[in-house]
Every structure is written in structure tokens, then in C-alpha cells.
Design an enzyme around this catalytic site. Structure first.
Site, mmCIF file in Angstrom:
data_model
loop_
_atom_site.group_PDB
_atom_site.id
_atom_site.type_symbol
_atom_site.label_atom_id
_atom_site.label_comp_id
_atom_site.label_asym_id
_atom_site.label_seq_id
_atom_site.Cartn_x
_atom_site.Cartn_y
_atom_site.Cartn_z
ATOM 1 N N SER A 1 -112.576 89.441 -30.527
ATOM 2 C CA SER A 1 -112.653 88.582 -29.343
ATOM 3 C C SER A 1 -111.526 88.895 -28.383
ATOM 4 C CB SER A 1 -112.541 87.128 -29.813
ATOM 5 O OG SER A 1 -112.271 86.277 -28.737
ATOM 6 N N TYR B 1 -108.041 80.066 -35.047
ATOM 7 C CA TYR B 1 -109.247 80.888 -34.861
ATOM 8 C C TYR B 1 -108.855 82.295 -34.411
ATOM 9 C CZ TYR B 1 -113.136 83.069 -32.439
ATOM 10 O OH TYR B 1 -114.057 83.993 -32.015
ATOM 11 N N LYS C 1 -109.101 86.406 -36.115
ATOM 12 C CA LYS C 1 -109.589 87.663 -35.506
ATOM 13 C C LYS C 1 -108.512 88.748 -35.621
ATOM 14 C CE LYS C 1 -113.622 86.209 -34.329
ATOM 15 N NZ LYS C 1 -114.739 86.573 -35.194
HETATM 16 P P1 NAD Z 1 -122.424 81.323 -33.929
HETATM 17 O O1 NAD Z 1 -121.695 80.178 -34.541
HETATM 18 O O2 NAD Z 1 -123.635 81.031 -33.123
HETATM 19 O O3 NAD Z 1 -122.825 82.378 -35.060
HETATM 20 C C1 NAD Z 1 -122.051 82.571 -36.218
HETATM 21 C C2 NAD Z 1 -122.992 82.489 -37.403
HETATM 22 O O4 NAD Z 1 -122.253 82.700 -38.609
HETATM 23 C C3 NAD Z 1 -123.677 81.132 -37.520
HETATM 24 O O5 NAD Z 1 -125.070 81.333 -37.614
HETATM 25 C C4 NAD Z 1 -123.109 80.541 -38.811
HETATM 26 O O6 NAD Z 1 -124.034 79.711 -39.469
HETATM 27 C C5 NAD Z 1 -122.739 81.786 -39.585
HETATM 28 N N1 NAD Z 1 -121.657 81.614 -40.577
HETATM 29 C C6 NAD Z 1 -120.427 81.077 -40.386
HETATM 30 N N2 NAD Z 1 -119.708 81.139 -41.520
HETATM 31 C C7 NAD Z 1 -120.506 81.731 -42.445
HETATM 32 C C8 NAD Z 1 -120.324 82.070 -43.811
HETATM 33 N N3 NAD Z 1 -119.188 81.791 -44.481
HETATM 34 N N4 NAD Z 1 -121.345 82.675 -44.470
HETATM 35 C C9 NAD Z 1 -122.513 82.943 -43.831
HETATM 36 N N5 NAD Z 1 -122.734 82.639 -42.541
HETATM 37 C C10 NAD Z 1 -121.738 82.045 -41.856
HETATM 38 O O7 NAD Z 1 -121.361 82.146 -33.073
HETATM 39 P P2 NAD Z 1 -121.584 83.330 -32.025
HETATM 40 O O8 NAD Z 1 -121.206 82.823 -30.694
HETATM 41 O O9 NAD Z 1 -122.891 83.968 -32.251
HETATM 42 O O10 NAD Z 1 -120.414 84.301 -32.493
HETATM 43 C C11 NAD Z 1 -120.628 85.359 -33.407
HETATM 44 C C12 NAD Z 1 -119.308 86.020 -33.709
HETATM 45 O O11 NAD Z 1 -118.733 86.475 -32.486
HETATM 46 C C13 NAD Z 1 -118.257 85.098 -34.344
HETATM 47 O O12 NAD Z 1 -117.526 85.850 -35.276
HETATM 48 C C14 NAD Z 1 -117.387 84.707 -33.182
HETATM 49 O O13 NAD Z 1 -116.070 84.386 -33.595
HETATM 50 C C15 NAD Z 1 -117.409 85.966 -32.342
HETATM 51 N N6 NAD Z 1 -117.135 85.738 -30.923
HETATM 52 C C16 NAD Z 1 -117.876 84.804 -30.241
HETATM 53 C C17 NAD Z 1 -117.589 84.579 -28.903
HETATM 54 C C18 NAD Z 1 -118.337 83.525 -28.127
HETATM 55 O O14 NAD Z 1 -117.823 83.067 -27.096
HETATM 56 N N7 NAD Z 1 -119.527 83.118 -28.531
HETATM 57 C C19 NAD Z 1 -116.588 85.319 -28.252
HETATM 58 C C20 NAD Z 1 -115.878 86.265 -28.976
HETATM 59 C C21 NAD Z 1 -116.169 86.476 -30.325
HETATM 60 C C1 WQD Z 2 -114.045 79.298 -19.692
HETATM 61 C C2 WQD Z 2 -113.375 78.664 -18.481
HETATM 62 C C3 WQD Z 2 -111.960 76.818 -19.058
HETATM 63 C C4 WQD Z 2 -115.129 74.203 -20.532
HETATM 64 C C5 WQD Z 2 -113.336 80.788 -25.466
HETATM 65 C C6 WQD Z 2 -112.503 81.089 -26.677
HETATM 66 C C7 WQD Z 2 -112.462 82.564 -26.898
HETATM 67 C C8 WQD Z 2 -113.860 83.171 -26.935
HETATM 68 C C9 WQD Z 2 -114.684 82.748 -25.782
HETATM 69 C C10 WQD Z 2 -114.526 83.295 -29.205
HETATM 70 C C11 WQD Z 2 -111.904 78.306 -18.715
HETATM 71 C C12 WQD Z 2 -113.134 76.343 -18.234
HETATM 72 C C13 WQD Z 2 -114.433 75.265 -20.007
HETATM 73 C C14 WQD Z 2 -115.229 72.990 -19.773
HETATM 74 C C15 WQD Z 2 -113.941 74.034 -18.026
HETATM 75 N N1 WQD Z 2 -114.585 82.733 -28.090
HETATM 76 N N2 WQD Z 2 -113.844 75.190 -18.786
HETATM 77 N N3 WQD Z 2 -114.627 72.960 -18.556
HETATM 78 O O1 WQD Z 2 -111.642 79.569 -23.078
HETATM 79 O O2 WQD Z 2 -112.320 81.747 -21.969
HETATM 80 O O3 WQD Z 2 -112.767 81.415 -24.329
HETATM 81 O O4 WQD Z 2 -114.649 81.328 -25.653
HETATM 82 O O5 WQD Z 2 -113.832 84.215 -29.532
HETATM 83 O O6 WQD Z 2 -111.788 82.730 -28.089
HETATM 84 O O7 WQD Z 2 -111.204 80.594 -26.473
HETATM 85 O O8 WQD Z 2 -114.093 80.159 -22.688
HETATM 86 O O9 WQD Z 2 -116.058 78.886 -21.970
HETATM 87 O O10 WQD Z 2 -114.211 77.662 -23.164
HETATM 88 O O11 WQD Z 2 -113.823 78.485 -20.843
HETATM 89 O O12 WQD Z 2 -113.392 73.939 -16.919
HETATM 90 O O13 WQD Z 2 -115.806 71.989 -20.207
HETATM 91 O O14 WQD Z 2 -114.048 77.411 -18.227
HETATM 92 O O15 WQD Z 2 -110.781 76.128 -18.731
HETATM 93 O O16 WQD Z 2 -111.226 78.511 -17.511
HETATM 94 P P1 WQD Z 2 -112.591 80.684 -22.948
HETATM 95 P P2 WQD Z 2 -114.606 78.744 -22.230
#
Ligand code: NAD
Ligand code: WQD
Length: 348
Positions: free
Chosen positions: A129, A153, A157
Site C-alpha cells: 500500500s 495496519y 504492510k
Molecule cells: P477487502 O477487505 O475487501 O478484501 C480482503 C479479503 O481478505 C476479504 O475478503 C477478507 O474476508 C479476506 N481475509 C482477511 N483476513 C483473512 C484471513 N485471515 N484468511 C482468509 N481471508 C481473509 O479489502 P480490499 O480493499 O480488497 O484489499 C485487498 C488487499 O489490498 C488488502 O491486503 C489491503 O490491505 C490491500 N490494500 C487495499 C487498499 C484499499 O484502499 N482498498 C489500498 C492498499 C492496499
Molecule cells: C482520502 C481523502 C481524507 C473520508 C486509506 C488508507 C491507506 C490505503 C487507502 C489501504 C483524505 C478524505 C476521507 C471521509 C474525507 N488503504 N476523507 N472524509 O486516507 O488516502 O488512505 O485508504 O492500504 O492505507 O490509509 O484514503 O479514502 O480514507 O481518504 O474527507 O469521510 O479523503 O482525509 O484526504 P487514504 P481515504
């Protein structure tokens, strides 16, 4: 022969979109997910959307920390690679419950890596991430930037990235791609799969979407005093289908004999403010999003966006969609599924 790919967390938001791209790209796909933060309905819809390729999908409702169950899955199928999405991802919850996050994300990953090694499957794509850049000193963020974590969290990562580098150092047969996603938004253009967070959404666009369908009264904007174009935070939003395609590009790269443990940003390289994103969503949906201005959210960075050069050159991948398409597809999903995969009775 079609390649066999194991996708952990494949029922989740990014996972389900990636599984669909894998199936339509001709891969055989096995999903492992404990459904802790997802619904099996997502995978049923992926199967339908994949048409003739739908039969190449199988699903095991298994927790990654269940080593015996994981071993059975690896014994049944010889995997060419694993795409590892499974993990908990709510930043605020990770501050409240760090041990839950360390247990789930770290032990889950270590168990997976052990079983992979035991079965001779040493090709991995991992969901990292942009959170590992913390509050970057400058933008765009390149892959060489110093890394930091502002919460448990983010630390999971960082730790997993380090674990991957260490196992590659110890055994050069491992080929690992760490993908640092920026801010995934949007949904598949069919409107059949999309993001369906449980409880109050933590992220901007799922919250905006729930305001648009009448589930929440207004969006709280966290800070309008940043040194940005309109005072609100700037992020690099990326269409989830582009992100999914980035994983296919990473799998192709793993076939390259020279790769060791490499990291790539997946973003668009463009910064968009909160107010710009809200305006684009209002335009796409025809809905007014009421705003409540509030203070900054603790731990939030001011401006974060990606340098995309490395992914473009080495993965031959580049995001195709802009914020208009992201908002269009997110609204299509939201208007067809205002309660996600659930119903008003099952969804709070
Ligand atoms: P999500 O929660 O929709 O998907 C994650 C999935 O993993 C879920 O279906 C959950 O049930 C499953 N899971 C969690 N723990 C588990 C375990 N111990 N065993 C089996 N299954 C398990 O999240 P997402 O948004 O699809 O994110 C996917 C990956 O990408 C995550 O690792 C997340 O940290 C990373 N990521 C997400 C974002 C974002 O903003 N969505 C940004 C950067 C990185
Ligand atoms: C985006 C912008 C907020 C919600 C997060 C995780 C990061 C990654 C992606 C997993 C910011 C603003 C948000 C709201 C708002 N996930 N905001 N009102 O913070 O960039 O990243 O998701 O790895 O680890 O930290 O994403 O969508 O939460 O926020 O004003 O109700 O929207 O302040 O500027 P962020 P976000």
C-alpha cells in the site's frame, strides 16, 4: 496449459475484480477467503460475469492461518503463483486492536509463505500500500522513497514487505512482486461487483456513495486547511479494474527469469482533491452530496500521488481510466446495489 493461480482474499473488493480479469484472461483460479470482510455473492457474480470461463473458478472458505486446510489446497492443485490480498485493512480499527491486525495479517502471511515453500510454489504477488510512504516529503512518490508506518495496519504492510525481501535473500528461487496500491475506487462497469464495506465506511468514496443512495446524511470533509489547490487532501485515485489489470501484468512479469523481489507503485500519477472527487461524483450521479467541514483526520497526509514510471516501463502497465470513469462505474454499482451484496435488513 492454463496457469493455476491461488488468490487469497479473492472475495474482497480488489480480489473479486482481479479474479474476474484472471478468469477472462484464461487463468484457472482458486480463491481462499474466510469471508470476514466479504460475501460469497461477489464470487457467484464473478463466475456469471466470466461466462464460459466461470467454471475455472473454485472457492474455499478457509482462514489463511488454518495451515492444515491450506496444505490440503496446495496438495490438490499445483499453483504457478499466488496473489495475496487477504488481510484486514481498517486503519482506525488497527489502532484500537493492533494484536488482531498483527495476528491476522502477519500470521496469515507467514503461514501462506511456509505452505508455499513446502509445496515448491515460490511466485508471489503481494498487496502492499501507498501507506508505506507515510507523509511523503515530496510527490510523486517513487519506489525508492523512505518507508514508514503511522499505524499498526501500515506496519503489517511494512513488515510483510521486509519478510518478502528476507525470504528472497535466503532463497533466490523466490520471485516476489510487491504492489503498492494508491487509492482504489470505482467498480466493474457491469455494476455487478464493487466495494461493499461493513459498517461505517472509513474511506472517502464508499462514504460518498452511501450519501448518494441516502444511507448517510452528509460527507464529513476531514480538513480544508491543507496547502493544496482547494485546502482538502489530495490523493491518487485508481480505477479498480486498472488495478486488477496491474496484477495480470505482475503475473506476466513473474515469468521473467530475472526478477527477484521487486516493488511497483500502482497509481495514475495524478492528484485529485476531496472536493474535486465529490464534484466528479455529483456530475456522474446527478446527486448532491451535502458536506460538513471538519478538522483534519489524525495521521492523514496532505498530498500523496504515485510515480508510475517504473510500472509503465517494467510491467508495461498504465492506468487507462480517469476520475470520470471511476465515478461513473461506482455510481452504476451503487445505484444497482444500494445495500451492496446485502439488503436494508442485513446491512447497517
Ligand atoms: P477487502 O477487505 O475487501 O478484501 C480482503 C479479503 O481478505 C476479504 O475478503 C477478507 O474476508 C479476506 N481475509 C482477511 N483476513 C483473512 C484471513 N485471515 N484468511 C482468509 N481471508 C481473509 O479489502 P480490499 O480493499 O480488497 O484489499 C485487498 C488487499 O489490498 C488488502 O491486503 C489491503 O490491505 C490491500 N490494500 C487495499 C487498499 C484499499 O484502499 N482498498 C489500498 C492498499 C492496499
Ligand atoms: C482520502 C481523502 C481524507 C473520508 C486509506 C488508507 C491507506 C490505503 C487507502 C489501504 C483524505 C478524505 C476521507 C471521509 C474525507 N488503504 N476523507 N472524509 O486516507 O488516502 O488512505 O485508504 O492500504 O492505507 O490509509 O484514503 O479514502 O480514507 O481518504 O474527507 O469521510 O479523503 O482525509 O484526504 P487514504 P481515504
Amino acid at each position: 496449459m492454463a496457469k493455476n493461480i491461488l488468490v487469497t482474499g479473492g472475495a474482497g473488493y480488489i480480489g473479486s475484480h482481479t479474479v474476474l480479469q484472471l478468469l477472462t484472461g484464461g487463468y484457472r483460479t482458486v480463491v481462499v477467503d474466510n469471508l470476514e470482510n466479504s460475501s460469497a455473492v461477489a464470487l457467484q457474480r464473478v463466475k456469471e460475469l466470466a461466462g464460459q470461463f466461470g467454471n475455472n473458478l473454485s472457492f474455499h472458505q478457509v482462514d489463511l492461518r488454518d495451515k492444515a486446510a491450506l496444505k490440503t489446497i496446495f496438495t490438490e492443485t499445483k499453483f504457478d503463483a499466488v496473489i495475496h490480498f487477504a488481510g484486514l485493512k481498517a486503519v482506525g480499527e488497527s489502532v484500537q486492536k493492533p494484536l488482531l491486525y498483527f495476528n491476522n495479517n502477519l500470521i496469515g502471511t507467514i503461514t501462506l509463505l511456509e505452505v508455499m515453500a513446502d509445496h515448491g510454489c515460490k511466485n508471489l504477488v503481494f498487496s502492499s500500500s501507498a501507506t508505506v510512504y507515510g507523509w511523503p516529503k515530496e510527490v510523486p512518490c517513487t519506489e525508492e522513497f523512505p518507508l514508514s508506518a503511522a499505524n499498526p495496519y501500515g506496519r503489517t504492510k511494512l513488515f510483510i514487505e521486509e519478510i518478502c525481501r528476507d525470504i528472497h535473500c535466503s532463497d533466490s528461487e523466490w520471485k516476489i512482486i510487491l504492489l503498492r496500491y494508491f487509492n482504489p475506487v470505482g467498480a466493474h462497469p457491469s455494476g455487478q461487483i464493487g466495494e461493499d464495506p461493513r459498517g461505517i465506511p472509513n474511506n472517502l468514496m464508499p462514504f460518498v456513495q452511501q450519501v448518494a443512495v441516502g444511507r448517510r446524511p452528509a460527507l464529513t470533509v476531514f480538513g480544508n486547511d491543507y496547502s493544496t489547490k482547494d485546502g482538502t487532501g489530495v490523493r491518487d485515485y485508481i480505477h479498480v479494474v486498472d488495478l486488477a489489470d496491474g496484477h495480470i501484468a505482475a503475473l506476466c512479469k513473474l515469468s521473467d527469469s530475472k526478477i527477484g523481489c521487486e516493488v511497483y507503485n500502482l497509481g495514475t500519477g495524478k492528484g485529485t482533491s476531496v472536493l474535486e472527487m465529490v464534484a466528479a461524483f455529483e456530475e456522474a450521479s446527478g446527486k448532491k452530496i451535502p458536506l460538513v467541514m471538519a478538522g483534519r483526520r489524525p495521521g492523514d497526509a496532505e498530498i500523496v500521488y504515485a510515480s508510475t514510471e517504473k510500472a509503465e516501463h517494467e510491467l508495461k502497465w498504465k492506468a487507462k481510466y480517469g476520475i470520470e470513469e471511476m465515478c461513473r462505474d461506482q455510481w452504476n454499482w451503487a445505484s444497482k446495489n444500494p445495500y451492496g451484496y446485502g439488503s436494508p435488513e442485513t446491512t447497517k
